[in-house]
Design an enzyme around this catalytic site. Structure first.
Site, PDB file in Angstrom:
ATOM      1  N   CYS A 163       5.473   7.524  23.414  1.00 41.71           N
ATOM      2  CA  CYS A 163       6.494   6.656  23.990  1.00 41.71           C
ATOM      3  C   CYS A 163       6.530   5.283  23.316  1.00 41.71           C
ATOM      4  CB  CYS A 163       6.254   6.510  25.478  1.00 41.71           C
ATOM      5  SG  CYS A 163       4.553   6.220  25.858  1.00 41.71           S
ATOM      6  N   GLY A 206       0.827  -1.199   0.000  1.00 48.43           N
ATOM      7  CA  GLY A 206       0.000   0.000   0.000  1.00 48.43           C
ATOM      8  C   GLY A 206       0.862   1.250   0.000  1.00 48.43           C
ATOM      9  N   THR A 207       1.969   1.192   0.731  1.00 50.05           N
ATOM     10  CA  THR A 207       2.873   2.342   0.787  1.00 50.05           C
ATOM     11  C   THR A 207       3.424   2.663  -0.597  1.00 50.05           C
ATOM     12  OG1 THR A 207       3.449   1.992   3.095  1.00 50.05           O
ATOM     13  CG2 THR A 207       5.085   3.124   1.739  1.00 50.05           C
ATOM     14  N   SER A 230      -4.243  -1.843   0.300  1.00 47.18           N
ATOM     15  CA  SER A 230      -3.198  -2.738   0.785  1.00 47.18           C
ATOM     16  C   SER A 230      -3.825  -4.055   1.207  1.00 47.18           C
ATOM     17  CB  SER A 230      -2.513  -2.070   1.986  1.00 47.18           C
ATOM     18  OG  SER A 230      -1.627  -2.961   2.595  1.00 47.18           O
ATOM     19  N   ALA A 231      -3.374  -5.158   0.596  1.00 48.32           N
ATOM     20  CA  ALA A 231      -4.058  -6.436   0.783  1.00 48.32           C
ATOM     21  C   ALA A 231      -3.974  -6.976   2.201  1.00 48.32           C
ATOM     22  CB  ALA A 231      -3.500  -7.472  -0.199  1.00 48.32           C
ATOM     23  N   HIS A 232      -2.855  -6.745   2.887  1.00 43.77           N
ATOM     24  CA  HIS A 232      -2.728  -7.385   4.197  1.00 43.77           C
ATOM     25  C   HIS A 232      -3.600  -6.715   5.250  1.00 43.77           C
ATOM     26  CE1 HIS A 232       0.205  -4.695   6.429  1.00 43.77           C
ATOM     27  NE2 HIS A 232       0.162  -4.154   5.242  1.00 43.77           N
ATOM     28  N   GLN A 290      -7.801   1.176   4.719  1.00 42.64           N
ATOM     29  CA  GLN A 290      -8.518   0.644   5.874  1.00 42.64           C
ATOM     30  C   GLN A 290      -9.929   0.181   5.549  1.00 42.64           C
ATOM     31  OE1 GLN A 290      -7.275  -0.085   8.791  1.00 42.64           O
ATOM     32  NE2 GLN A 290      -5.250   0.752   8.320  1.00 42.64           N
TER      33      GLN A 290
END
Lengths: 460, 460
Positions: B320, B69-70, B194-196, B177
């Protein structure tokens, strides 16, 4: 049904399959996360990186996984060029690199840089001295493959690396074809590879960048893979790639020797079985599993289809089997015959009888393609009287211009000239190659309306 | 061991697994080759493209597969920007886009272009009017996610697409998403996914570019995937991605309703079970499976570790737990509390009892983290006399500055001021958020040596 195109993609190695299946369950989570699924994924990723780095011969923190060998080359070259932009914007490449390297060089040129293509000899090999001559004070990067993907010739990487070191230029080695067979020796600076060439899954490339090599990753910033390969890593495929690399390496010496013997047999027998064949590539300094030859008066696409019908899957660098209508840039750079080109690259485990069967089938297949095309036969015709003949092959595609040349040739006496008019790019390569194979003199070319005139003098 | 981080990566869907296994055998060859293994691979690739295009709602020839996807976002944005370079070099993005979009915008700026971040309201949603105001005559591209990855808020894509259409600007929608839950409605120009995220394998992204949208792929030329996604395609993963997208879509209505009810329960119960909690994101216009909340006086990393020990895998936007020491840009843009942040995103098939168990475990986990940090208890101390107090929390990380603020607060009377000195980026977000949650007045900030002073007035 023998598959002889391992240089394009190898079937999945059993170890790769096993590792992939196991890590589908263990390695689907994000290795950057702190929870157990993430930590488990991280362990798998770290172990894969260590195994791959060991196979490459670098430190794990010098190696990142990319989505393909092509992306490793694109991103590795772009990063190395940017890292040395202050030095200059020139790149040196061999003329027979993978298209991903040559297209990267073209992109550099389009962006205002420049590149030098180092020529190769008729075996496809660069001379270290010629490579050294291409290095300039503004050379940011040099690239050289470990072995050629189309003809199997090994390049003198260690010597060229030494020249690059002396010139202060980093050397990127495209090891896509050879990494399964062994480490790349010599002082390279960057190295790339592609898992599906050694029986790993598709979707995994490697990029190693030695510590101390200036590198500035290009494109939008991303935290993955030391900032050098953006996007969620394909962990199951990475694990399978590393596991299969280790597995093929364990078998490499024995299997390499076995395939080398089969390839030697092909190299020796094809010219005996088929007339007018040129076996190309270095006969000794070559990949163990790959052999390439070209057949005069044969159309590569018809040959591939006929071999496919006979059960053999091979590749070709002939122009008629590519979408660009130009012969492979590798064959062009070598100056060898491009028509009827066949690349045989044996996957690990290839059975000897499949190779023997290929040798049985090939002569009939070539003969039938030649017959369909009306190729000249061997019977020598009496020499004709015309001092010069012109053959108009404009509009005709490879291998027709060379067939027309061969047919017209007996029409002139020794010392006479035959000129072929052609607008097919392959003729530029194949007319001189025909002369070389036939012992005739290639006089030269000049432009004519609608194409190029190639002139040949009859010597015998 | 419940895994509640589907928004990061979902476990492989059974259909994806099955398709992947089948295509490991059928789909390892190069789909660009003419022999039977290549033709078989081509058929698989074509079928996967048709299935994915049907799910996206575009033509097959508008869709290419990318390695993630990135990469779809990086390459899609770069190509769209280059395609309209003559128009200008400005880009509009929402402030809560995925980092791949924001980093692409930053890269544009670094290369001499510019971008406008459209703000969001406290639920994380952009206003179509505000988005329209960001479009300029030189805007080459607008980007808007279909739904936010950290808080689940759905964006008004159709309305924004209408504004973009009116302004003549192509809209790229990051549907990472939401694509598993349904098509993105409205007149978008480019879409990525994005497939995953939907239970497909990692290693597969989608990039759809509507016909007529100007697009100029960047980087070195490559023939694969219409020239838009270089490198050998990971065919088994692509086949698995397409098959699982079809499968999750078939279940989406029923499973979405079921998960929505579970998320509603979390949204309702967490504030009842844990004091000083802010549930963030739009309560109605949201992804069905995702809920995010932040807990005052809690260190996100400790909370994640404690939940992990209790068997729950969740994610956090707290500073954090990231490598950058800044809170999530999404929470910052929303202006909500970032400390003790937890994102729960339920994979398809999550059992109701796992969610109930999470609700049982959470209060004790939060209480124990608060106790370790010395968080203030609910017992109100009598008002002190000092008209102004200064709390020096320099060098202390989130959530300590807010804990120190809360502890000092009873020391001033109503109308009095407490100023916290902090060099922690999270304080800029969390001090005002504390005021909002506590009904106190946030006066403002100013620079001091070594950090920033944040001033609060006691109202009650």
């Amino acid at each position: 049904m023998p598959y002889f195109d391992a240089a394009s993609a190898a079937p999945l190695h059993p170890v790769a399959r096993q590792a992939l299946l196991a890590s589908l369950d263990e390695g689907w989570a994000d290795p950057a996360r702190l929870y157990r699924e993430g930590r488990r994924a991280r362990l798998l990723l770290d172990a894969a990186r260590e195994a791959a780095a060991d196979a490459v011969g670098c430190r794990p923190d010098e190696l990142v996984f990319t989505p393909s060998g092509t992306r490793a080359l694109h991103d590795g070259i772009a990063g190395a060029l940017a890292g040395r932009r202050r030095v200059g914007r020139h790149m040196a490449v061999s003329a027979v690199e993978h298209s991903a390297v040559l297209q990267s060089a073209a992109a550099l040129e389009a962006a205002g840089g420049s590149f030098t293509e180092v020529p190769v000899d008729r075996t496809g090999r660069v001379a270290p001295g010629a490579y050294a001559a291409a290095l300039r004070p503004d050379t940011a990067l040099a690239a050289l493959q470990s072995a050629n993907h189309e003809v199997g010739t090994e390049q003198p990487v260690a010597e060229v690396a030494e020249e690059c070191r002396a010139a202060g230029v980093p050397l990127l080695v495209d090891a896509a074809q050879s990494l399964g067979w062994g480490r790349v020796e010599g002082g390279w600076s960057l190295l790339t590879a592609s898992a599906h060439k050694w029986g790993g899954p598709s979707g995994v490339g490697l990029l190693a960048v030695r510590k101390g090599v200036r590198f500035a990753a290009q494109g939008p910033a991303d935290e993955r893979e030391s900032g050098r390969a953006p996007g969620f890593p394909d962990l199951p495929a990475i694990v399978a790639a590393a596991a299969s690399l280790r597995a093929v390496r364990a078998e490499a010496a024995a299997e390499g020797a076995r395939l080398r013997a089969l390839v030697d047999r092909v190299r020796a027998r094809v010219p005996e079985l088929v007339r007018d064949v040129e076996v190309v590539g270095d006969p000794r300094r070559r990949l163990p599993h790959l052999v390439t030859f070209s057949c005069l008066y044969v159309d590569g696409e018809s040959l591939l289809h006929a071999l496919d019908r006979a059960g053999f899957s091979v590749s070709s660098g002939s122009s008629c089997t590519s979408s660009t209508l130009t012969p492979s840039h590798v064959l062009r750079a070598m100056g060898v015959l491009s028509e009827g080109n066949v690349r045989v690259s044996l996957p690990v485990g290839t059975a000897e009888e499949d190779v023997e069967r290929f040798l049985e089938v090939l002569p009939g297949v070539v003969a039938s393609v030649r017959e369909q095309l009306g190729a000249p036969t061997e019977t020598a015709a009496p020499a004709g009287e015309a001092a010069e003949l012109v053959v108009d092959a404009l509009g005709k595609r490879c291998p027709i211009p060379v067939i027309e040349l061969a047919k017209a040739f007996p029409g002139v006496p020794v010392g006479g000239l035959v000129t072929v008019l052609s607008d097919d790019e392959a003729a530029r390569l194949d007319v001189p190659a025909w002369c070389e194979m036939r012992g005739q003199e290639y006089v030269g070319e000049h432009s004519v309306e609608g194409g190029v005139a190639y002139t040949v003098r009859r010597l015998a």
